[in-house]
Design a protein around this motif. Structure first.
Motif, PDB file in Angstrom:
ATOM      1  N   UNK B  16      20.286 -16.569 -28.595  1.00 50.85           N
ATOM      2  CA  UNK B  16      21.782 -17.000 -28.691  1.00 50.85           C
ATOM      3  C   UNK B  16      21.945 -17.807 -29.742  1.00 50.85           C
ATOM      4  N   UNK B  17      23.055 -17.485 -30.636  1.00 51.95           N
ATOM      5  CA  UNK B  17      23.403 -18.232 -31.457  1.00 51.95           C
ATOM      6  C   UNK B  17      22.608 -18.166 -32.966  1.00 51.95           C
ATOM      7  N   UNK B  18      21.582 -17.394 -33.142  1.00 53.60           N
ATOM      8  CA  UNK B  18      20.882 -17.324 -34.480  1.00 53.60           C
ATOM      9  C   UNK B  18      21.648 -16.908 -35.674  1.00 53.60           C
ATOM     10  N   UNK B  19      22.536 -15.911 -35.332  1.00 50.00           N
ATOM     11  CA  UNK B  19      23.435 -15.316 -36.334  1.00 50.00           C
ATOM     12  C   UNK B  19      22.698 -14.965 -37.759  1.00 50.00           C
ATOM     13  N   UNK B  20      21.550 -14.714 -37.454  1.00 47.39           N
ATOM     14  CA  UNK B  20      20.830 -14.283 -38.734  1.00 47.39           C
ATOM     15  C   UNK B  20      21.105 -12.918 -39.322  1.00 47.39           C
ATOM     16  N   UNK B  21      21.580 -12.164 -38.430  1.00 45.65           N
ATOM     17  CA  UNK B  21      22.100 -10.776 -38.930  1.00 45.65           C
ATOM     18  C   UNK B  21      23.596 -10.903 -39.425  1.00 45.65           C
ATOM     19  N   UNK B  22      24.021 -12.095 -39.385  1.00 49.33           N
ATOM     20  CA  UNK B  22      25.517 -12.225 -40.070  1.00 49.33           C
ATOM     21  C   UNK B  22      26.630 -11.932 -39.134  1.00 49.33           C
ATOM     22  N   UNK B  23      26.413 -11.684 -37.772  1.00 59.78           N
ATOM     23  CA  UNK B  23      27.163 -11.433 -36.827  1.00 59.78           C
ATOM     24  C   UNK B  23      27.194 -12.549 -35.686  1.00 59.78           C
ATOM     25  N   UNK B  24      28.270 -12.935 -35.038  1.00 60.33           N
ATOM     26  CA  UNK B  24      28.340 -14.107 -34.379  1.00 60.33           C
ATOM     27  C   UNK B  24      27.357 -13.957 -32.917  1.00 60.33           C
ATOM     28  N   UNK B  25      27.386 -12.780 -32.324  1.00 53.53           N
ATOM     29  CA  UNK B  25      26.531 -12.426 -31.223  1.00 53.53           C
ATOM     30  C   UNK B  25      25.571 -11.153 -31.564  1.00 53.53           C
ATOM     31  N   UNK B  26      24.486 -10.914 -30.615  1.00 55.16           N
ATOM     32  CA  UNK B  26      23.743  -9.593 -30.667  1.00 55.16           C
ATOM     33  C   UNK B  26      24.677  -8.436 -30.260  1.00 55.16           C
ATOM     34  N   UNK B  27      25.653  -8.783 -29.456  1.00 55.94           N
ATOM     35  CA  UNK B  27      26.579  -7.616 -29.026  1.00 55.94           C
ATOM     36  C   UNK B  27      26.999  -7.194 -30.123  1.00 55.94           C
ATOM     37  N   UNK B  28      28.016  -8.221 -30.877  1.00 57.25           N
ATOM     38  CA  UNK B  28      28.651  -7.887 -32.100  1.00 57.25           C
ATOM     39  C   UNK B  28      28.033  -7.052 -33.116  1.00 57.25           C
ATOM     40  N   UNK B  29      26.500  -7.469 -33.195  1.00 54.02           N
ATOM     41  CA  UNK B  29      25.730  -6.977 -34.181  1.00 54.02           C
ATOM     42  C   UNK B  29      25.571  -5.280 -33.698  1.00 54.02           C
ATOM     43  N   UNK B  30      25.327  -5.170 -32.427  1.00 50.40           N
ATOM     44  CA  UNK B  30      24.912  -3.864 -31.682  1.00 50.40           C
ATOM     45  C   UNK B  30      26.202  -2.925 -31.834  1.00 50.40           C
ATOM     46  N   UNK B  31      27.520  -3.445 -31.667  1.00 49.63           N
ATOM     47  CA  UNK B  31      28.523  -2.667 -31.890  1.00 49.63           C
ATOM     48  C   UNK B  31      28.817  -2.037 -33.381  1.00 49.63           C
TER      49      UNK B  31
END
Lengths: 313, 454
Positions: B16-31
């Motif tokens: 939750x909330x790490x945003x290390x990938x630059x996206x707000x959530x894992x779900x957003x990153x996955x999409x």
């Protein structure tokens, strides 16, 4: 790991259209239930056919590569047609060029005579094209139709703005109508529907979705033909007509087939160039799905026939 | 079919909330991952295993393979469709010319020179062949290596090394490894022996088998070893088999997402065809039907340009509109006494008119009237190329300020609009031009002379 061989099971089939009659040679086009030359997944009963273009009057504005390939037969349509037979044409296409106002403005009487002369000279099927001016087309094509009764020729062009007269005379004289539309899937489909509505049988229509030469929009023609063929295979009846492509007449207008001076040396010999640009225009259309290509240069015809022979196995 | 975003999300750590990938959530990153807009390595919390699994699932169905190095490196693969109307074919096939080390110096020099000289300017692009395919045939390794060196020194074109003898193949690779050459052929007979040698200095590999199916164990084995820059040769024996095999490989990769065949291909018209013309027929079929690299026996003036133009045509974006923008277009550098032509805005019509004008060697203005993409005759029929509307267009086009004469050339096919157009354009003389654009070279020069001569 094994792979399931990715064979397509198409549900549709392109209709067959037969040309020729009255004891003369017949040519049937269309009939495939798969994409071009994919015989491992369907049947392709007829190879793509080649029609060679002949004019009813001495051609003007033809590239030198073409006029020199034909020599002096071009002054006589009957002799020209006979020569086309020698060069391996499956069909002869007679263009009634002299009916154009600037080129003689000939009428129905002359059209009937020249059609009769050409038909007497050959035992192949014939396609007759009018000058592309609605009133003149209706006049000369009706005369051509009458002169060719029993020979089951193809008459063109039926266009959205002018198809009734030509279609009607095709029905009454037992000929085949060519339905011409500008490079567009939906327009081609619509015109087939209009012709069906007024009673032209489905085995008496060839569609011409228009051809652009290599380097001049060939990709649009390619995809329009391919989309029409895919739709036919998927069962869309109004797309299931054989397709004609004017590869040769389009190529002879292009700079690469014409220019002899003032072009880069890397373009190569003008005579060879004319043959190859026409050949690649034709084979590209055939690979998209064209069932009949109209061609001009005997050298290009030889190459395209060779390719078809190899691909039909 | 490629993996869905929701399935990707299940594999992510859901911190939750790490945003290390630059996206707000894992779900957003996955999409974003699923749509190809991000790469897996942006998430630092994935296990090696999950990362590899995701990378594999997210990889395009046909791998992108690079042959050569530097700016001109050839990229092939990454294709997403079978029919070009669906989406642009992504990477045009590389055209290669074959040189055997048995050819004499003169022949070799000639081919190297043609690679440089046969370049063509067209629609703002430079069209040319891409690669040299160098074949070990002499039996003398020194001779082969000399050929490889010579070609490397001659320019930046990409290189394919062809040798049944692995010793010669890898010795040549070591000479030009920095150029990232394609090594060919890797077969079932030399595969195990080749694997360690490939790994010493990885470059792309051409895998050859006697059928499409026989390629599968070979590519699977290479992938196990981490060798994935592959190009496929299903050993097609003739024209018809080329079409069948190329079609099957493309379909297996795209419709079945079958990874072992998810690579670009190589075809050798130079070995299949009986003569140069047959070779061009085979090559031009390969341009349309899915090949990644096409190897020719020679580059010939007459045949190379049409082949390159065909490649350009087939690989253009099919969504490009058929109509071009209404306006005044210049051919050459027209001055105030240059001829003025009017035509419709169907792009094919415009191409023909402008190229015929160019061929006439006349500088001219081509006024393109919006007919919603119809040709002149059809446009006239639809009321979009009537005398009135063409007149109104000419008036507002600004052409009256750009030329000092008042002569307008209309297409011969719509000669009938002349009267109406003369009424709509007082002061203008309407000249009926030829019926076909191809006849302009016989027409424009005289008109241009009359305009300058007064």
């Amino acid at each position: 790991m094994a792979v399931e061989v990715p064979v397509e099971k198409w549900t549709g089939r392109v209709g067959e259209v037969r040309l020729g009659g009255d004891g003369c040679k017949r040519v049937t086009i269309g009939g495939a239930n798969t994409l071009p030359f994919l015989k491992f997944e369907g049947s392709i009963p007829n190879p793509p056919a080649i029609a060679m273009e002949v004019w009813d009057s001495e051609p003007s504005g033809w590239p030198a590569a073409l006029t020199s390939a034909w020599g002096d037969v071009t002054s006589d349509p009957a002799a020209w047609a006979r020569k086309a037979v020698e060069y391996g044409a499956d069909i002869v296409m007679l263009r009634l060029q002299s009916a154009r106002p600037g080129m003689g403005n000939t009428g129905g009487a002359e059209a009937g005579i020249v059609v009769d002369r050409v038909l007497s000279a050959i035992d192949l099927p014939l396609i007759v094209l009018g000058p592309g001016i609605p009133e003149k087309d209706n006049e000369v094509l009706v005369a051509a139709s009458r002169a060719a009764r029993g020979r089951r020729i193809a008459l063109g062009n039926c266009e959205e703005k002018n198809y009734r007269t030509i279609a009607a005379v095709c029905i009454s004289d037992g000929h085949v109508a060519i339905a011409k539309t500008p490079v567009d899937f939906n327009l081609a489909k619509q015109l087939n529907a209009l012709l069906a509505d007024i009673g032209v049988p489905s085995d008496s229509v060839i569609m011409d979705p228009d051809t652009a030469a290599l380097g001049y929009g060939l990709e649009y023609s390619y995809s329009t033909i391919e989309c029409l063929r895919l739709a036919a295979l998927m069962g869309e009846a109004m797309c299931a007509r054989p397709i004609i492509s004017h590869a040769g007449p389009e190529s002879r207008h292009q700079k690469e087939s014409r220019a002899t001076r003032g072009v880069p040396a890397a373009w190569g010999d003008p005579a060879e160039r004319a043959v190859l640009w026409e050949t690649l225009t034709a084979t590209t259309c055939i690979h998209a799905g064209a069932d009949l290509v109209v061609m001009c240069h005997p050298g290009a015809v030889e190459l395209v026939k060779f390719a078809i022979g190899k691909l039909m196995g | 079919m490629p993996i869905k975003g929701t399935d990707v999300a299940k594999k992510l750590p859901q911190r939750k909330g790490c945003k290390d990938c630059g996206f707000p959530t894992c779900f957003a990153f996955a999409m974003k991952l699923a749509s190809g807009g991000a790469t897996v390595d942006k998430c630092p919390y994935l296990s090696e295993e999950i990362r590899a699994e995701l990378e594999d699932a997210l990889a395009p169905p046909i791998k992108l393979v690079t042959v050569g190095s530097g700016e001109d490196a050839l990229k092939i693969g990454n294709e997403e469709v079978i029919y070009r109307h669906e989406k642009t074919f992504a990477h045009a096939p590389g055209i290669a010319v074959l040189i055997s080390d048995k050819e004499d110096d003169e022949g070799v020099e000639d081919k190297i020179a043609k690679m440089k000289e046969l370049q063509f300017e067209r629609v703002g692009l430079t069209l040319r062949a891409d690669l040299f395919a160098l074949k070990f045939q002499s039996g003398e390794k020194a001779k082969y290596e000399a050929l490889v060196k010579k070609v490397c020194d001659a320019g930046d074109a990409g290189i394919i090394l062809i040798s049944e003898d692995l010793g010669a193949l890898f010795a040549a690779r070591d000479i030009c490894a920095g150029r990232n050459p394609l090594l060919y052929p890797i077969t079932k007979d030399n595969l195990e022996q080749a694997i360690p040698l490939i790994k010493q200095s990885p470059t792309p590999v051409g895998v050859k088998a006697e059928s499409v199916e026989a390629l599968i164990p070979l590519t699977s084995r290479l992938k196990e070893e981490g060798i994935e820059e592959l190009v496929l040769d299903p050993g097609s024996g003739n024209f018809l088999e080329v079409l069948r095999d190329q079609t099957l490989i493309r379909r297996a990769a795209l419709k079945q997402n079958f990874r072992p065949l998810g690579y670009p291909t190589i075809v050798f018209p130079c070995f299949l065809a009986g003569d140069g013309l047959e070779e061009i027929l085979t090559a031009s079929m390969c341009v349309i039907k899915f090949a990644g690299i096409i190897v020719l026996s020679d580059l010939k003036k007459d045949s190379l340009l049409p082949l390159l133009v065909q490649r350009l045509n087939i690989y253009t974006d099919p969504r490009m509109p058929l109509a071009i923008e209404q306006g005044v277009y210049e051919v050459g550098q027209p001055k105030d006494e240059a001829p003025v032509l009017v035509t419709s805005n169907w792009s094919l019509t415009y191409f023909l008119v402008s190229s015929a004008t160019e061929e006439s060697k006349v500088h001219a203005f081509v006024c393109v009237k919006d007919t919603e993409g119809l040709g002149v005759v059809t446009g006239w029929g639809a009321g979009k190329f009537s005398g009135d509307s063409v007149g109104a267009f000419i008036k507002k086009s600004g052409i009256e300020e750009r030329v000092k004469h008042r002569k307008l050339v209309i297409p011969g096919k719509v000669a009938r609009i002349r009267g109406e157009l003369e009424e709509a354009l007082p002061g203008w003389e309407i000249v009926v031009g030829p019926r076909e654009a191809g006849e302009l070279p016989g027409f424009l020069p005289a008109l241009a002379r009359s305009l300058t001569g007064g």
